[in-house]
Enzyme design. Structure first.
Site, PDB file in Angstrom:
ATOM      1  N   CYS A   2       0.821  -1.211   0.000  1.00  0.00           N
ATOM      2  CA  CYS A   2       0.000   0.000   0.000  1.00  0.00           C
ATOM      3  C   CYS A   2       0.854   1.259   0.000  1.00  0.00           C
ATOM      4  O   CYS A   2       1.917   1.309   0.614  1.00  0.00           O
ATOM      5  CB  CYS A   2      -0.874   0.032   1.250  1.00  0.00           C
ATOM      6  SG  CYS A   2      -1.822  -1.457   1.459  1.00  0.00           S
ATOM      7  N   ARG A  27       4.868   0.404  -6.212  1.00  0.00           N
ATOM      8  CA  ARG A  27       4.852  -0.447  -5.014  1.00  0.00           C
ATOM      9  C   ARG A  27       3.938  -1.650  -5.194  1.00  0.00           C
ATOM     10  O   ARG A  27       4.028  -2.607  -4.426  1.00  0.00           O
ATOM     11  CB  ARG A  27       4.386   0.367  -3.799  1.00  0.00           C
ATOM     12  CG  ARG A  27       5.379   1.441  -3.414  1.00  0.00           C
ATOM     13  CD  ARG A  27       4.749   2.432  -2.465  1.00  0.00           C
ATOM     14  NE  ARG A  27       4.580   1.909  -1.130  1.00  0.00           N
ATOM     15  CZ  ARG A  27       5.478   1.999  -0.164  1.00  0.00           C
ATOM     16  NH1 ARG A  27       6.620   2.576  -0.394  1.00  0.00           N
ATOM     17  NH2 ARG A  27       5.235   1.506   1.038  1.00  0.00           N
ATOM     18  N   TRP A  74      -2.789  -2.894  -1.526  1.00  0.00           N
ATOM     19  CA  TRP A  74      -2.338  -4.245  -1.863  1.00  0.00           C
ATOM     20  C   TRP A  74      -2.984  -5.133  -0.805  1.00  0.00           C
ATOM     21  O   TRP A  74      -2.615  -5.082   0.372  1.00  0.00           O
ATOM     22  CB  TRP A  74      -0.809  -4.320  -1.810  1.00  0.00           C
ATOM     23  CG  TRP A  74      -0.254  -5.612  -2.305  1.00  0.00           C
ATOM     24  CD1 TRP A  74       0.024  -5.949  -3.597  1.00  0.00           C
ATOM     25  CD2 TRP A  74       0.124  -6.752  -1.513  1.00  0.00           C
ATOM     26  NE1 TRP A  74       0.538  -7.220  -3.658  1.00  0.00           N
ATOM     27  CE2 TRP A  74       0.609  -7.734  -2.396  1.00  0.00           C
ATOM     28  CE3 TRP A  74       0.087  -7.039  -0.140  1.00  0.00           C
ATOM     29  CZ2 TRP A  74       1.058  -8.974  -1.966  1.00  0.00           C
ATOM     30  CZ3 TRP A  74       0.529  -8.275   0.295  1.00  0.00           C
ATOM     31  CH2 TRP A  74       1.015  -9.232  -0.625  1.00  0.00           C
ATOM     32  N   ASN A  98      -1.245   1.898   5.665  1.00  0.00           N
ATOM     33  CA  ASN A  98      -0.297   0.928   5.113  1.00  0.00           C
ATOM     34  C   ASN A  98       0.175   0.076   6.283  1.00  0.00           C
ATOM     35  O   ASN A  98       0.596   0.622   7.295  1.00  0.00           O
ATOM     36  CB  ASN A  98       0.866   1.696   4.458  1.00  0.00           C
ATOM     37  CG  ASN A  98       2.056   0.820   4.081  1.00  0.00           C
ATOM     38  OD1 ASN A  98       3.172   1.284   4.036  1.00  0.00           O
ATOM     39  ND2 ASN A  98       1.837  -0.442   3.819  1.00  0.00           N
ATOM     40  N   GLY A  99       0.085  -1.253   6.141  1.00  0.00           N
ATOM     41  CA  GLY A  99       0.545  -2.131   7.221  1.00  0.00           C
ATOM     42  C   GLY A  99      -0.525  -3.144   7.585  1.00  0.00           C
ATOM     43  O   GLY A  99      -1.493  -3.331   6.837  1.00  0.00           O
ATOM     44  N   GLU A 474      17.547 -17.465  -8.977  1.00  0.00           N
ATOM     45  CA  GLU A 474      17.096 -16.129  -9.372  1.00  0.00           C
ATOM     46  C   GLU A 474      16.438 -16.155 -10.756  1.00  0.00           C
ATOM     47  O   GLU A 474      15.419 -15.497 -10.987  1.00  0.00           O
ATOM     48  CB  GLU A 474      18.282 -15.153  -9.333  1.00  0.00           C
ATOM     49  CG  GLU A 474      17.979 -13.741  -9.784  1.00  0.00           C
ATOM     50  CD  GLU A 474      16.847 -13.038  -9.016  1.00  0.00           C
ATOM     51  OE1 GLU A 474      16.412 -13.550  -7.975  1.00  0.00           O
ATOM     52  OE2 GLU A 474      16.394 -11.992  -9.507  1.00  0.00           O
ATOM     53  N   LYS A 478      12.613 -14.989 -11.569  1.00  0.00           N
ATOM     54  CA  LYS A 478      12.307 -13.958 -12.583  1.00  0.00           C
ATOM     55  C   LYS A 478      11.221 -14.456 -13.516  1.00  0.00           C
ATOM     56  O   LYS A 478      10.272 -13.749 -13.814  1.00  0.00           O
ATOM     57  CB  LYS A 478      13.598 -13.666 -13.348  1.00  0.00           C
ATOM     58  CG  LYS A 478      13.947 -12.292 -13.657  1.00  0.00           C
ATOM     59  CD  LYS A 478      14.313 -11.319 -12.569  1.00  0.00           C
ATOM     60  CE  LYS A 478      13.615 -11.346 -11.268  1.00  0.00           C
ATOM     61  NZ  LYS A 478      14.152 -10.554 -10.218  1.00  0.00           N
ATOM     62  N   GLU A 481       7.666 -14.948 -11.664  1.00  0.00           N
ATOM     63  CA  GLU A 481       6.976 -13.783 -11.111  1.00  0.00           C
ATOM     64  C   GLU A 481       6.338 -12.912 -12.182  1.00  0.00           C
ATOM     65  O   GLU A 481       5.333 -12.258 -11.934  1.00  0.00           O
ATOM     66  CB  GLU A 481       7.877 -12.948 -10.197  1.00  0.00           C
ATOM     67  CG  GLU A 481       8.958 -12.163 -10.886  1.00  0.00           C
ATOM     68  CD  GLU A 481       9.779 -11.307  -9.922  1.00  0.00           C
ATOM     69  OE1 GLU A 481       9.205 -10.685  -9.031  1.00  0.00           O
ATOM     70  OE2 GLU A 481      11.017 -11.281 -10.088  1.00  0.00           O
ATOM     71  N   HIS A 497      16.908 -37.299  -7.728  1.00  0.00           N
ATOM     72  CA  HIS A 497      16.495 -37.735  -6.386  1.00  0.00           C
ATOM     73  C   HIS A 497      15.015 -37.445  -6.157  1.00  0.00           C
ATOM     74  O   HIS A 497      14.574 -37.340  -5.014  1.00  0.00           O
ATOM     75  CB  HIS A 497      17.384 -37.075  -5.331  1.00  0.00           C
ATOM     76  CG  HIS A 497      18.806 -37.511  -5.448  1.00  0.00           C
ATOM     77  ND1 HIS A 497      19.233 -38.756  -5.040  1.00  0.00           N
ATOM     78  CD2 HIS A 497      19.888 -36.913  -6.002  1.00  0.00           C
ATOM     79  CE1 HIS A 497      20.518 -38.899  -5.305  1.00  0.00           C
ATOM     80  NE2 HIS A 497      20.946 -37.789  -5.900  1.00  0.00           N
ATOM     81  N   LYS A 594       6.293  -4.025  -5.073  1.00  0.00           N
ATOM     82  CA  LYS A 594       7.725  -3.736  -5.165  1.00  0.00           C
ATOM     83  C   LYS A 594       8.346  -3.625  -3.786  1.00  0.00           C
ATOM     84  O   LYS A 594       9.461  -4.051  -3.561  1.00  0.00           O
ATOM     85  CB  LYS A 594       7.910  -2.425  -5.936  1.00  0.00           C
ATOM     86  CG  LYS A 594       9.355  -2.014  -6.145  1.00  0.00           C
ATOM     87  CD  LYS A 594      10.006  -2.884  -7.185  1.00  0.00           C
ATOM     88  CE  LYS A 594      11.468  -2.557  -7.405  1.00  0.00           C
ATOM     89  NZ  LYS A 594      12.160  -3.690  -8.067  1.00  0.00           N
TER      90      LYS A 594
HETATM   91  C1  F6R Z   1      11.865 -10.109  -7.199  1.00  0.00           C
HETATM   92  C2  F6R Z   1      12.020  -9.062  -6.206  1.00  0.00           C
HETATM   93  C3  F6R Z   1      11.796  -9.407  -4.786  1.00  0.00           C
HETATM   94  C4  F6R Z   1      12.657  -8.523  -3.869  1.00  0.00           C
HETATM   95  C5  F6R Z   1      12.309  -8.769  -2.393  1.00  0.00           C
HETATM   96  C6  F6R Z   1      13.201  -7.994  -1.468  1.00  0.00           C
HETATM   97  O1  F6R Z   1      12.163  -9.640  -8.478  1.00  0.00           O
HETATM   98  O2  F6R Z   1      12.285  -7.926  -6.531  1.00  0.00           O
HETATM   99  O3  F6R Z   1      12.018 -10.754  -4.545  1.00  0.00           O
HETATM  100  O4  F6R Z   1      13.999  -8.810  -4.114  1.00  0.00           O
HETATM  101  O5  F6R Z   1      10.982  -8.422  -2.179  1.00  0.00           O
HETATM  102  O6  F6R Z   1      13.078  -6.617  -1.678  1.00  0.00           O
HETATM  103  P1  F6R Z   1      14.169  -5.620  -1.155  1.00  0.00           P
HETATM  104  O7  F6R Z   1      15.427  -5.889  -1.902  1.00  0.00           O
HETATM  105  O8  F6R Z   1      13.598  -4.265  -1.467  1.00  0.00           O
HETATM  106  O9  F6R Z   1      14.346  -5.855   0.305  1.00  0.00           O
END
Ligand code: F6R
Length: 599
Positions: A2, A27, A74, A98-99, A474, A478, A481, A497, A594
């Site tokens: 949020c 966000r 969110w 927010n929270g 990673e 990517k 997501e 396994h 984000k």
């Molecule tokens: C995936 C992604 C998330 C962030 C995670 C941590 O592409 O961006 O997995 O890496 O939410 O976020 P930060 O780095 O802001 O603590």
């Protein structure tokens, strides 16, 4: 997560509030709303979906007033509906939040309210209102209500009979207030409003924001003063600079931001971290790293590099696990926290937990104005610039750069590499490695062609050995997501396994191969998957897999030690292409935010 914005002043509130909401879009949100206070009445407009839906409704509603609040939601408690969207109102109280109020059930029971929504926020709103009805004073209401809440919050609260005023209060969620647009504004992110001077609220702080000024109080309502700050950059709304998506723009920036990060932390040819004593690295007997998602994956790469260059083992933790793991630390310990936003709730909680036990906390952080920068004992800034797309790309690569330099620093101070060796590796990083991270047009055409072939694939297994196996984690994140293709990452040798039972005709197998020592072993595992019908993509060092019938993404790797810098931009671009081919929005994937400001 949020985002909240508020404004009071001599201008109309709505343009400032909605402008802020657009700037907070990155966000992640699923609904939005605004409330404007005018003549003892509040008008509220809320919509699900994109902010464009809210804007269309606002055009019809024509809200007028110079004091207002807004929110991008969110969903946590309660599904995505207009009723659950913020602002919420009960009686004379209107607020955005927010929270998460964890004890929302008992908070709701403290009031006699017929709730319309299923949110924790409406329960909190009811408590604010109940207390306001009793005392008739906004400030007293805020401090009394906050004593009852368990959880995290940033609230902006208006009371209908306190014209031109809103209150801002926080506990665990980011919130700044400051001068803006001929008045005063509050926002989740300093970069999302055109602030002149601004003030960062600390946990428990309350700001009373009127059209004439801001006054600050502690959690007991006692007046306090706060330091005025000036935004480091002049405000500019996020800009795609002609690219169709932020993600593409951000991937294009990789070679530049990688260089910026390296240059900021290499002095006289050697790793250098302002404000962080060499003793910190000298005393590290284990490399303890904490982060979430992509940041955690960057930590896993660092563990491999550290073992190779310093012989020091790593303990790499997911913040949400570390936080409740009961780890015992003392003042001789140092813990590294990786976070792009510097606002991730679990990572911040771990920083606080480690500090409380006396350990040294070292942040590898991208956003310089973030809470993590404020709270860590030492900070190594990554210089990725603002990252708007939800999927982290350039920030991940700059995190790797900072972590490599940390390991090189440790090698130097512990004497596992000579000064000349470290100098040589820093030089390579700055020159060859930045070049390796750039995708040529041919690379892009190859990757896009392969993505077209695999676009209908329902499952993708990323496999690799050694450092390639953690790059797979990673790469898999990517893909899933943003393209919603189910994917998993496995160390190649682990497939048989259990998981190999899932490899059948048409399942994608994305192999990463950069390590010469493990090449033949990896090929053996890929062949096992191919024999069961798996279709193989190999992202590999130039010259590898030439005699194989795989879809090849070859990459130039000047020094195997630095392979992640060549590999990451390529698997990121692959995920992007898959997403575009599937006609999805790579910048705002469903359900994701984000900045994850709740645990
Ligand atoms: C995936 C992604 C998330 C962030 C995670 C941590 O592409 O961006 O997995 O890496 O939410 O976020 P930060 O780095 O802001 O603590």
């Amino acid at each position: 997560m949020c985002g909240i914005v508020g404004y009071t002043g001599k201008n109309e509130a709505l343009p400032v509030v909605t402008g802020g909401l657009f700037a907070l879009e990155y966000r992640g949100y699923d609904s939005s709303g605004v409330a404007v206070l005018c003549g003892g009445k509040t008008e509220i407009v809320k919509k699900t979906g994109k902010l464009e839906n809210l804007m269309a409704a606002l055009e019809k509603a024509q809200l007028k007033g110079t004091c207002g609040i807004g929110h991008t939601r969110w969903a946590t408690h309660g599904e995505v509906t207009e009723t659950n969207a913020h602002p919420h109102t009960v009686g004379k109280t209107v607020l955005v939040h927010n929270g998460i109020i964890e004890n929302y059930v008992s908070v709701g029971k403290m009031t006699n309210t017929d709730f319309k929504s299923t949110t924790d926020t409406e329960r909190a709103c009811a408590l604010f209102n109940e207390l306001y009805e009793r005392c008739g004073d906004g400030l007293q209401t805020i401090t009394s209500a906050c004593r009852e809440f368990v959880g995290s919050y940033a609230f902006l609260v208006m009371f209908k009979d306190e014209p031109d005023i809103f209150y801002a209060v926080r506990n665990g969620c980011p919130l700044v207030v400051g001068t803006a647009d001929g008045g005063f504004a509050a926002c989740s992110d300093v970069a999302a409003c055109d602030f002149g001077e601004y003030y960062k609220l600390s946990d428990g702080d309350v700001a009373k924001v009127t059209k004439d000024g801001i006054s600050f109080f502690d959690k007991d309502g006692v007046a306090i003063s706060k330091e005025a700050l000036t935004p480091k950059k002049s405000f500019s709304a996020p800009d795609k600079c002609g690219f169709p998506h932020y993600m593409l723009k951000e991937m294009e920036e990789i070679p530049t931001v990688l260089k910026n990060t390296l240059e900021a932390h290499i002095k006289d040819g050697l790793p250098y971290f302002e404000g962080v004593e060499d003793e910190i690295f000298k005393n590290m007997n284990r490399l303890c790293i904490v982060g979430c998602g992509t940041a955690y994956h960057a930590g896993l790469v660092c563990e491999h590099i550290s073992r190779q260059l310093t012989g020091i083992e790593g303990d790499i933790y997911i913040a949400s696990e570390y936080r409740y793991s009961g780890h015992k630390l003392n003042k001789d310990d140092a813990v590294i926290f990786i976070t792009q936003s510097g606002e991730t709730a679990d990572t911040l909680a771990c920083i606080r937990m480690c500090r409380a036990q006396g350990a040294y906390t070292l942040g590898v952080v991208n956003v310089p104005t973030s809470t993590a920068v404020e709270e860590c004992d030492g900070v190594i800034l990554t210089h990725a610039g603002s990252e708007i797309a939800v999927a982290s790309t350039k920030a991940y690569v700059t995190q790797l750069a900072a972590l490599y330099l940390i390991v090189l620093k440790m090698s130097l101070v512990k004497g596992t590499l000579t000064e000349d060796e470290v100098r040589g590796l820093c030089g390579e990083l700055l020159n060859d490695v930045c070049a390796d991270s750039k995708l040529s047009d041919t690379d892009k055409i190859t990757i896009n062609r392969i993505a077209e072939k695999y676009a209908d694939c329902r499952d993708m297994f990323y496999i690799g050995r050694g450092i390639d196996s953690v790059l797979c984690s990673e790469a898999s994140l990517k893909l899933k997501e943003i393209s919603y293709v189910h994917s998993e990452a496995y160390p190649s040798g682990e497939l048989k396994h259990g998981t190999i039972s899932l490899i059948t005709e048409g399942v994608g197998v994305f192999a990463i191969l950069t390590d010469e020592r493990l090449y033949l072993k990896s090929i053996g595992n890929i062949e096992e998957a191919a024999a069961r019908g798996g279709s193989v993509i190999a992202l590999c060092k130039e010259g590898f897999c030439k005699d194989k019938n795989y879809d090849l993404i070859p990459c130039r790797i000047s020094n195997d030690l630095f392979a992640p810098f060549a590999v990451a931009p390529r698997f990121q671009y692959f995920a992007y292409c898959m997403t575009i081919i599937k006609n999805l929005d790579p910048d705002k994937p469903r359900n994701l935010a984000k900045s994850v400001t709740v645990e």
